[in-house]
Design a protein around this motif. Structure first.
Motif, PDB file in Angstrom:
ATOM      1  N   GLY A  14       0.884  -1.161   0.001  1.00  0.00           N
ATOM      2  CA  GLY A  14       0.042  -0.045   0.192  1.00  0.00           C
ATOM      3  C   GLY A  14       0.666   1.128   0.006  1.00  0.00           C
ATOM      4  O   GLY A  14       0.343   2.414  -0.042  1.00  0.00           O
ATOM      5  N   ILE A 137       5.974  -8.845  12.826  1.00  0.00           N
ATOM      6  CA  ILE A 137       5.739  -8.467  11.362  1.00  0.00           C
ATOM      7  C   ILE A 137       6.781  -8.898  10.417  1.00  0.00           C
ATOM      8  O   ILE A 137       6.518  -9.508   9.357  1.00  0.00           O
ATOM      9  CB  ILE A 137       5.922  -6.757  11.504  1.00  0.00           C
ATOM     10  N   TYR A 179      14.829  -4.474  14.759  1.00  0.00           N
ATOM     11  CA  TYR A 179      14.824  -4.384  13.064  1.00  0.00           C
ATOM     12  C   TYR A 179      15.885  -4.960  12.778  1.00  0.00           C
ATOM     13  O   TYR A 179      15.780  -5.969  11.728  1.00  0.00           O
ATOM     14  CB  TYR A 179      14.646  -3.095  12.830  1.00  0.00           C
ATOM     15  N   LYS A 183      15.710  -8.568  10.488  1.00  0.00           N
ATOM     16  CA  LYS A 183      16.173  -8.442   8.966  1.00  0.00           C
ATOM     17  C   LYS A 183      17.474  -9.369   8.967  1.00  0.00           C
ATOM     18  O   LYS A 183      17.290 -10.237   7.935  1.00  0.00           O
ATOM     19  CB  LYS A 183      16.556  -6.897   8.614  1.00  0.00           C
ATOM     20  N   TYR A 211      19.288   3.003   2.389  1.00  0.00           N
ATOM     21  CA  TYR A 211      18.266   3.962   2.963  1.00  0.00           C
ATOM     22  C   TYR A 211      17.351   4.475   1.749  1.00  0.00           C
ATOM     23  O   TYR A 211      18.095   5.119   0.710  1.00  0.00           O
ATOM     24  CB  TYR A 211      18.742   5.169   3.560  1.00  0.00           C
TER      25      TYR A 211
HETATM   26  N1  LIG Z   1      12.641   2.590   3.062  1.00  0.00           N
HETATM   27  C1  LIG Z   1      13.837   2.066   3.382  1.00  0.00           C
HETATM   28  O1  LIG Z   1      14.933   2.803   3.361  1.00  0.00           O
HETATM   29  C2  LIG Z   1      14.073   0.511   3.542  1.00  0.00           C
HETATM   30  C3  LIG Z   1      15.361   0.102   3.497  1.00  0.00           C
HETATM   31  C4  LIG Z   1      15.489  -1.108   3.837  1.00  0.00           C
HETATM   32  C5  LIG Z   1      14.243  -2.047   3.928  1.00  0.00           C
HETATM   33  N2  LIG Z   1      13.216  -1.640   3.780  1.00  0.00           N
HETATM   34  C6  LIG Z   1      12.245  -2.583   4.047  1.00  0.00           C
HETATM   35  O2  LIG Z   1      11.134  -2.282   2.863  1.00  0.00           O
HETATM   36  C7  LIG Z   1       9.935  -2.927   3.145  1.00  0.00           C
HETATM   37  C8  LIG Z   1       9.003  -1.833   2.879  1.00  0.00           C
HETATM   38  O3  LIG Z   1       9.244  -0.391   3.399  1.00  0.00           O
HETATM   39  P1  LIG Z   1       9.113   0.796   2.790  1.00  0.00           P
HETATM   40  O4  LIG Z   1      10.059   1.827   3.008  1.00  0.00           O
HETATM   41  O5  LIG Z   1       8.104   0.604   1.567  1.00  0.00           O
HETATM   42  O6  LIG Z   1       7.995   1.655   3.992  1.00  0.00           O
HETATM   43  P2  LIG Z   1       6.437   2.095   3.790  1.00  0.00           P
HETATM   44  O7  LIG Z   1       6.198   2.427   5.232  1.00  0.00           O
HETATM   45  O8  LIG Z   1       6.430   2.787   2.851  1.00  0.00           O
HETATM   46  O9  LIG Z   1       5.591   0.741   3.572  1.00  0.00           O
HETATM   47  C9  LIG Z   1       5.152  -0.419   4.466  1.00  0.00           C
HETATM   48  C10 LIG Z   1       4.026  -0.789   4.075  1.00  0.00           C
HETATM   49  O10 LIG Z   1       3.691  -2.028   5.089  1.00  0.00           O
HETATM   50  C11 LIG Z   1       2.620  -2.001   5.486  1.00  0.00           C
HETATM   51  N3  LIG Z   1       2.730  -2.982   6.697  1.00  0.00           N
HETATM   52  C12 LIG Z   1       3.193  -2.736   8.077  1.00  0.00           C
HETATM   53  N4  LIG Z   1       2.662  -3.686   8.879  1.00  0.00           N
HETATM   54  C13 LIG Z   1       1.960  -4.614   8.142  1.00  0.00           C
HETATM   55  C14 LIG Z   1       1.521  -5.877   8.295  1.00  0.00           C
HETATM   56  N5  LIG Z   1       1.551  -6.245   9.760  1.00  0.00           N
HETATM   57  N6  LIG Z   1       0.776  -6.446   7.449  1.00  0.00           N
HETATM   58  C15 LIG Z   1       0.670  -5.913   6.158  1.00  0.00           C
HETATM   59  N7  LIG Z   1       1.183  -4.765   5.774  1.00  0.00           N
HETATM   60  C16 LIG Z   1       1.932  -4.045   6.698  1.00  0.00           C
HETATM   61  C17 LIG Z   1       2.384  -0.779   5.664  1.00  0.00           C
HETATM   62  O11 LIG Z   1       1.064  -0.255   6.158  1.00  0.00           O
HETATM   63  C18 LIG Z   1       2.822   0.276   4.411  1.00  0.00           C
HETATM   64  O12 LIG Z   1       1.833   0.315   3.789  1.00  0.00           O
HETATM   65  C19 LIG Z   1      10.047  -2.914   4.824  1.00  0.00           C
HETATM   66  O13 LIG Z   1      10.171  -4.348   5.106  1.00  0.00           O
HETATM   67  C20 LIG Z   1      11.269  -2.371   5.217  1.00  0.00           C
HETATM   68  O14 LIG Z   1      11.886  -2.791   6.518  1.00  0.00           O
HETATM   69  C21 LIG Z   1      13.001  -0.248   3.661  1.00  0.00           C
END
Ligand SMILES: NC(=O)c1ccc[n+]([C@@H]2O[C@H](COP(=O)([O-])OP(=O)(O)OC[C@H]3O[C@@H](n4cnc5c(N)ncnc54)[C@H](O)[C@@H]3O)[C@@H](O)[C@H]2O)c1
Length: 271
Positions: A14, A137, A179, A183, A211
């Motif tokens: 989403g 999660i 976290y 991971k 990031y």
């Molecule tokens: N943005 C970064 O810098 C980054 C870096 C490394 C890893 N990540 C990983 O990438 C993935 C996506 O992160 P993002 O940056 O797009 O964040 P984001 O917050 O934009 O999107 C995460 C989505 O996951 C949904 N979500 C949270 N808990 C949930 C659950 N229990 N069940 C179903 N949906 C759930 C949220 O509602 C949200 O829409 C995550 O696993 C995050 O740890 C992100």
């Protein structure tokens, strides 16, 4: 098109990386089940996917709840009939206010004296609830969704699973022990399951981004954000499109010899 006629399920789609992956898959001809714990964003992204001319299903549900995951996969199969690609992407990051304040103090010390004499006091003050929810999660969610996906993929003897890890799982991030542990756990899980199922024609790999500019980074203060950019050799945050391109590659036949690997688009932050 690299994923023509395939069917994917992307969790946490989403927003941010999951949304971008869902749209990138759709542009490659792939139908997408769009999961998110928030029903309205899941429905909105499913509409965006459908507008690209492929089938889509909104699949609201909490990946940390095994029963909800079971029902979510039943809804996916009920609508889209099969599953070729699972992306375990759902995630969150939560930082307590005192840890943010300590991070800023630590950065100030580092910039003025060249070294820090303090702890961020994240682990010693972390509640059971914070720890459990984070592990539930990321790690439980990845397990629950993989378990359901393999029931389908092992029967059809083909499939691809992509797990979203992070550089936090490679190097650890100070102030985020939950976290980082989750991971790192996802990376171990990826390697184990990859060895287990490759004989049945199923490839399992991970992405460990640095990031990337998404709402997840709202936990960072402006100073923390600036420091991260300064420490990143590429001199900027990543874009969701750069991570989505990695997911398209891993999902496609171009990655047919990638098994249990971790690709890390991180701008040179971890080499
Ligand atoms: N943005 C970064 O810098 C980054 C870096 C490394 C890893 N990540 C990983 O990438 C993935 C996506 O992160 P993002 O940056 O797009 O964040 P984001 O917050 O934009 O999107 C995460 C989505 O996951 C949904 N979500 C949270 N808990 C949930 C659950 N229990 N069940 C179903 N949906 C759930 C949220 O509602 C949200 O829409 C995550 O696993 C995050 O740890 C992100």
């Amino acid at each position: 098109m690299k994923l023509q006629g395939k069917v994917a399920l992307v969790t946490g789609a989403g927003s941010g990386l999951g949304r971008e992956i869902a749209l990138a898959f759709a542009r490659e001809g792939c139908a997408v089940g769009v999961n998110d714990i928030r029903a309205e964003p899941a429905a909105a992204v499913a509409r965006e996917v459908a507008a690209l001319g492929v089938a889509a299903a909104a699949l609201p549900g909490d990946v940390a709840d095994g029963r909800a995951v079971y029902k979510m996969f039943a809804a996916h199969i009920g609508t889209l009939r099969t599953l070729d690609i699972l992306v375990n992407n759902a995630g969150t990051a939560f930082t307590e206010e005192h840890v943010k304040r300590n991070s800023e103090k630590m950065l100030e010390q580092l910039m003025t004296t060249g070294r820090s004499s303090m702890s961020l006091e994240a682990t010693a003050t972390m509640t059971d609830g914070h720890w459990r929810r984070s592990l539930a999660i990321h790690l439980d969610g990845t397990f629950y969704c993989t378990r359901e996906a393999l029931k389908i993929m092992e029967a059809q003897r083909r499939g691809c699973i992509i797990n979203m890890a992070s550089i936090a799982g490679l190097t650890g991030i100070a102030g985020a022990p939950d976290y980082s542990a989750a991971k790192a756990g996802i990376l171990g899980f990826t390697k184990s399951v990859a060895r287990e199922v490759i004989g049945a024609g199923i490839r399992v790999n991970a992405i460990a981004p640095g990031y990337v500019d998404t709402p997840l980074l709202d936990v960072l203060t402006p100073v923390m954000r600036q420091m991260i950019v300064a420490q990143t050799p590429a001199g900027r945050l990543g874009t969701p499109a750069e991570v989505a391109a990695t997911a398209v590659f891993l999902a496609s036949d171009d990655a047919s010899y990638f098994v249990g690997q971790t690709l890390s688009p991180n701008g040179g932050l971890v080499i």
